[in-house]
Motif scaffolding. Structure first.
Motif, PDB file in Angstrom:
ATOM      1  N   LEU A  74       0.874  -1.165   0.002  1.00 52.41           N
ATOM      2  CA  LEU A  74      -0.073  -0.107   0.011  1.00 52.41           C
ATOM      3  C   LEU A  74       0.939   1.164  -0.015  1.00 52.41           C
ATOM      4  N   ILE A  75       0.516   2.092  -0.742  1.00 50.60           N
ATOM      5  CA  ILE A  75       1.296   3.419  -0.701  1.00 50.60           C
ATOM      6  C   ILE A  75       0.614   4.637  -0.632  1.00 50.60           C
ATOM      7  N   GLY A  76       0.960   5.582   0.183  1.00 45.85           N
ATOM      8  CA  GLY A  76       0.133   6.688   0.692  1.00 45.85           C
ATOM      9  C   GLY A  76       0.973   7.726   0.337  1.00 45.85           C
ATOM     10  N   GLY A  77       0.301   8.671  -0.329  1.00 42.22           N
ATOM     11  CA  GLY A  77       0.870  10.116  -0.672  1.00 42.22           C
ATOM     12  C   GLY A  77      -0.154  11.333  -0.639  1.00 42.22           C
ATOM     13  N   CYS A  78       0.350  12.669  -0.661  1.00 44.28           N
ATOM     14  CA  CYS A  78      -0.172  13.754  -0.626  1.00 44.28           C
ATOM     15  C   CYS A  78      -1.092  13.792  -1.758  1.00 44.28           C
ATOM     16  N   HIS A  79      -2.350  14.543  -1.551  1.00 40.88           N
ATOM     17  CA  HIS A  79      -3.123  14.678  -2.594  1.00 40.88           C
ATOM     18  C   HIS A  79      -2.716  15.535  -3.838  1.00 40.88           C
ATOM     19  N   PRO A  80      -2.998  15.095  -4.992  1.00 34.54           N
ATOM     20  CA  PRO A  80      -2.348  16.022  -6.155  1.00 34.54           C
ATOM     21  C   PRO A  80      -2.240  17.512  -5.825  1.00 34.54           C
ATOM     22  N   GLY A  81      -1.236  18.178  -6.438  1.00 34.50           N
ATOM     23  CA  GLY A  81      -1.059  19.536  -5.855  1.00 34.50           C
ATOM     24  C   GLY A  81      -0.725  19.898  -4.689  1.00 34.50           C
ATOM     25  N   ASP A  82      -0.756  18.912  -3.588  1.00 30.11           N
ATOM     26  CA  ASP A  82      -0.064  19.019  -2.372  1.00 30.11           C
ATOM     27  C   ASP A  82       1.000  18.637  -1.993  1.00 30.11           C
ATOM     28  N   CYS A  83       1.738  17.977  -2.529  1.00 28.95           N
ATOM     29  CA  CYS A  83       3.033  17.537  -2.521  1.00 28.95           C
ATOM     30  C   CYS A  83       4.213  18.414  -2.182  1.00 28.95           C
ATOM     31  N   HIS A  84       4.745  18.152  -0.826  1.00 28.59           N
ATOM     32  CA  HIS A  84       5.804  19.327  -0.572  1.00 28.59           C
ATOM     33  C   HIS A  84       6.744  19.483  -1.418  1.00 28.59           C
ATOM     34  N   TYR A  85       7.098  18.529  -2.263  1.00 27.81           N
ATOM     35  CA  TYR A  85       8.178  18.592  -3.307  1.00 27.81           C
ATOM     36  C   TYR A  85       7.523  18.766  -4.743  1.00 27.81           C
ATOM     37  N   VAL A  86       6.450  19.412  -4.725  1.00 26.04           N
ATOM     38  CA  VAL A  86       5.661  19.710  -5.923  1.00 26.04           C
ATOM     39  C   VAL A  86       5.246  18.967  -7.023  1.00 26.04           C
ATOM     40  N   GLU A  87       6.489  17.914  -7.246  1.00 26.55           N
ATOM     41  CA  GLU A  87       5.984  17.171  -8.444  1.00 26.55           C
ATOM     42  C   GLU A  87       6.060  15.610  -7.857  1.00 26.55           C
ATOM     43  N   GLY A  88       6.522  15.340  -7.030  1.00 31.65           N
ATOM     44  CA  GLY A  88       6.713  14.121  -6.296  1.00 31.65           C
ATOM     45  C   GLY A  88       5.520  13.125  -6.492  1.00 31.65           C
ATOM     46  N   ASN A  89       4.314  13.380  -6.069  1.00 33.80           N
ATOM     47  CA  ASN A  89       3.152  12.513  -6.029  1.00 33.80           C
ATOM     48  C   ASN A  89       2.802  12.177  -7.623  1.00 33.80           C
ATOM     49  N   TYR A  90       3.218  13.217  -8.542  1.00 33.23           N
ATOM     50  CA  TYR A  90       2.923  13.005  -9.766  1.00 33.23           C
ATOM     51  C   TYR A  90       3.788  12.025 -10.535  1.00 33.23           C
ATOM     52  N   LYS A  91       4.996  12.157  -9.913  1.00 31.04           N
ATOM     53  CA  LYS A  91       5.973  11.110 -10.556  1.00 31.04           C
ATOM     54  C   LYS A  91       5.333   9.680 -10.193  1.00 31.04           C
ATOM     55  N   THR A  92       4.859   9.596  -8.600  1.00 27.33           N
ATOM     56  CA  THR A  92       4.475   7.962  -8.175  1.00 27.33           C
ATOM     57  C   THR A  92       3.488   7.784  -9.061  1.00 27.33           C
ATOM     58  N   LEU A  93       2.353   8.692  -9.514  1.00 27.30           N
ATOM     59  CA  LEU A  93       1.111   8.345 -10.046  1.00 27.30           C
ATOM     60  C   LEU A  93       1.639   7.542 -11.430  1.00 27.30           C
ATOM     61  N   ARG A  94       2.665   8.307 -12.155  1.00 29.85           N
ATOM     62  CA  ARG A  94       3.054   7.749 -13.551  1.00 29.85           C
ATOM     63  C   ARG A  94       3.745   6.321 -13.319  1.00 29.85           C
ATOM     64  N   ARG A  95       4.588   6.498 -12.339  1.00 33.15           N
ATOM     65  CA  ARG A  95       5.399   5.028 -11.850  1.00 33.15           C
ATOM     66  C   ARG A  95       4.400   3.882 -11.631  1.00 33.15           C
ATOM     67  N   MET A  96       3.278   4.163 -10.716  1.00 27.17           N
ATOM     68  CA  MET A  96       2.255   3.288 -10.388  1.00 27.17           C
ATOM     69  C   MET A  96       1.553   2.760 -11.570  1.00 27.17           C
ATOM     70  N   ASP A  97       1.186   3.572 -12.485  1.00 31.18           N
ATOM     71  CA  ASP A  97       0.416   3.065 -13.628  1.00 31.18           C
ATOM     72  C   ASP A  97       1.270   1.861 -14.492  1.00 31.18           C
ATOM     73  N   LEU A  98       2.421   2.387 -14.637  1.00 34.41           N
ATOM     74  CA  LEU A  98       3.157   1.418 -15.416  1.00 34.41           C
ATOM     75  C   LEU A  98       3.557   0.191 -14.581  1.00 34.41           C
ATOM     76  N   LEU A  99       3.733   0.360 -13.094  1.00 32.00           N
ATOM     77  CA  LEU A  99       4.413  -0.624 -12.425  1.00 32.00           C
ATOM     78  C   LEU A  99       2.994  -1.677 -12.172  1.00 32.00           C
ATOM     79  N   LYS A 100       1.850  -1.171 -12.150  1.00 31.01           N
ATOM     80  CA  LYS A 100       0.759  -1.994 -11.932  1.00 31.01           C
ATOM     81  C   LYS A 100       0.371  -2.943 -12.786  1.00 31.01           C
ATOM     82  N   ARG A 101       0.717  -2.190 -14.083  1.00 29.39           N
ATOM     83  CA  ARG A 101       0.572  -2.974 -15.325  1.00 29.39           C
ATOM     84  C   ARG A 101       1.621  -4.107 -15.454  1.00 29.39           C
TER      85      ARG A 101
END
Ligand code: SF4
Ligand code: SF4
Ligand code: FES
Lengths: 176, 324
Positions: A74-101
């Motif tokens: 299970l991976i838990g992160g900040c809501h889109p737009g709320d990441c303290h490092y601005v882009e971190g969770n978008y990177k996670t979203l992209r990685r998880m899309d491909l990783l899940k597949r």
């Protein structure tokens, strides 16, 4: 037999899923804390690993967790737009899309991997998500990769045994 | 009897390309032949297993073994050569990380046998005859090796001292390895005998690789006219250079094709496929599920793309439900 030893069971022999959770320090980890402080009860099956950002989640961690015996991740992160490092969770979203597949192609059922956005105040959401993944993984049953690896490798141990037996025979033959 | 150091070459589950790379040493092969005695090389010389068995343990200085391990016979030969050699070197992608043969770890034995002996369009086998490990005929027994559940890299079967990567390795790396062996100047045991840096760092196109890629589309080589000067990843091609070990002289890039990862990972990476997946996915643009899904759909087969040469070394070793 040995394969079974890796599966976690309660006293009554029921399978207890082992879930590894990677939670972002700034949101989901704090939310899990809040859930604890507020004495919300949720399934005790998660081992939480704190990351400074969900973007730190290297897909290798997920692979490793499964390889070492996790039944779910299970991976838990900040809501889109709320990441303290601005882009971190978008990177996670992209990685998880491909990783899940990819994990699906590797035979890991979809319900074993889950990404959730949970903010620091959403303790109840942690409770719900944890309980939910535990139930879904329980329904799937153990993944037990360490046991599977052992099973697959039994075939080479067999030959190894035979070769050693031969070596010993030869050694004894020399003595006579 | 010659006192020259003894060297053996052997092949397991491989295509023969690694053997070709030995021959590609061209005139340098004479240098090698001058300096060593080859005691086993099935593809070129007529030595037998029993010749090797008769040799004292550790009497071969180095065995360069190419090919993955799929059958019990290959396992047995790997063990025998391990025992007889001071150094066992995994030569080429298949011995190093499983190579192309390890892609079979996506399928069960039954699926493979059924396809090969029944369903493949080129097969005429009305009785659906399948190979068996033992067959009695006229009082004689013929045997075949066991077909194992999974394909393994060499070090998943026996201890390996060094690795020479590549599909196939370059003649340059082979020559350097032979020279290192002869001079005794060897790096720490377990090393991969190639530079420990990412291919991008050696790539002639690296200057055109932008810091922030933000790709809106992934394409496959046959779908585009490839610009011969620009970084391939920047052109939307799934180039594995960022997570792949250098040392190949950027062969594919020079041939205007993206790197498919045959040199395996650098030493800091534990799972080559997962690492390149991480890099590649994060280069995608897109901020919501739909958009991201659409962009990454350009990589239709992540296992085949990211583990093309390394599925045996994937932390999960292949499709986990296929090998019960
Ligand atoms: S991504 Fe590929 S083409 Fe681009 S610099 Fe790296 S190796 Fe070269
Ligand atoms: S560019 Fe990549 S695939 Fe091509 S030879 Fe080099 S490491 Fe192998
Ligand atoms: S800081 Fe929480 S996801 Fe980046």
């Amino acid at each position: 037999m040995e394969a079974k030893a890796n599966v976690q069971q309660t006293g009554n022999g029921k399978f207890e899923p082992r879930i590894v959770a990677f939670f972002c320090n700034w949101c989901t980890y704090t939310a899990a804390d809040l859930a604890g402080v507020s004495r919300m009860k949720y399934a005790p099956n998660v081992r939480i690993i704190r990351l400074m950002c969900s973007g730190r989640l290297d897909p290798q961690f997920v692979m490793d967790a499964f390889a070492k015996g996790a039944d779910g991740v299970l991976i838990g992160g900040c809501h889109p737009g709320d990441c303290h490092y601005v882009e971190g969770n978008y990177k996670t979203l992209r990685r998880m899309d491909l990783l899940k597949r990819m994990l699906k192609d590797l035979g890991i059922e979809e319900d074993r991997v889950r990404l959730e956005w949970i903010s620091a105040s959403e303790g109840d959401r942690v409770k719900f998500v944890v309980n939910d993944i535990v139930e879904k993984v329980r329904a799937l049953g153990p993944l037990n990769m360490p046991g599977k690896f052992k099973d697959w490798d039994r075939e080479i141990e067999e030959l190894n045994g035979k070769v050693h037996a031969q070596d010993n025979e030869e050694a004894t033959a020399h003595v006579h | 009897m010659s006192t020259k150091p003894k060297i053996a070459f052997y092949w397991c589950a491989s295509c023969g390309g690694c053997e070709e790379s030995v021959v590609d040493l061209a005139e340098d092969i004479l240098m090698v032949l001058d300096a060593v005695d080859i005691v086993l090389w099935p593809v070129a010389l007529d030595f037998k297993k029993k010749d090797v068995e008769a040799m004292p343990d550790k009497s071969i200085v180095a065995t360069l073994l190419n090919g993955a391990i799929r059958s019990s016979e290959q396992e047995e030969m790997a063990r025998l050569l391990r025992r007889k050699s001071q150094y066992l070197i995994a030569y080429g992608s298949c011995a190093h990380t499983g190579g192309i043969p390890a892609l079979a770890n996506q399928f069960s034995r039954e699926q493979i046998m059924k396809y090969v002996y029944e369903d493949a369009p080129t097969v005429a086998n009305e009785n659906k005859t399948r190979p068996v490990t033992e067959f009695k005929d006229n009082g004689r027994t013929a045997t075949l090796p066991e077909f194992r559940k999974v394909v393994r890299a060499l070090d998943q079967v026996v201890e390996v001292d060094y690795y020479i990567p590549g599909c196939p390795p370059t003649s340059k790396l082979l020559k350097e390895a032979v020279l290192a062996l002869l001079s005794g100047k060897l790096p720490p045991k377990g090393s991969v005998l190639a530079p420990d840096i990412a291919l991008c760092e050696q790539c002639p196109r690296v200057d055109s690789k932008p810091q922030d890629l933000s790709l809106t589309e992934f394409k496959r080589p046959h779908q585009v006219i490839i610009d011969p000067d620009k970084c391939l990843l920047a052109q939307g091609l799934a180039c594995m250079g960022p997570a792949t070990r250098g040392g190949c002289e950027a062969r594919c890039i020079t041939g205007n094709m993206p790197c498919t990862g045959c040199f395996g990972p650098t030493s800091r990476i534990r799972d080559h496929g997962a690492k390149i997946l991480s890099y590649m996915a994060s280069t995608a643009a897109g901020k919501d599920d739909k958009e991201i899904e659409k962009i990454l759909a350009g990589i239709p087969d992540p296992v085949g793309t990211f583990y093309r040469y390394g599925l045996a070394k994937c932390m999960l070793r292949g499709k986990v439900t296929s090998h019960e």
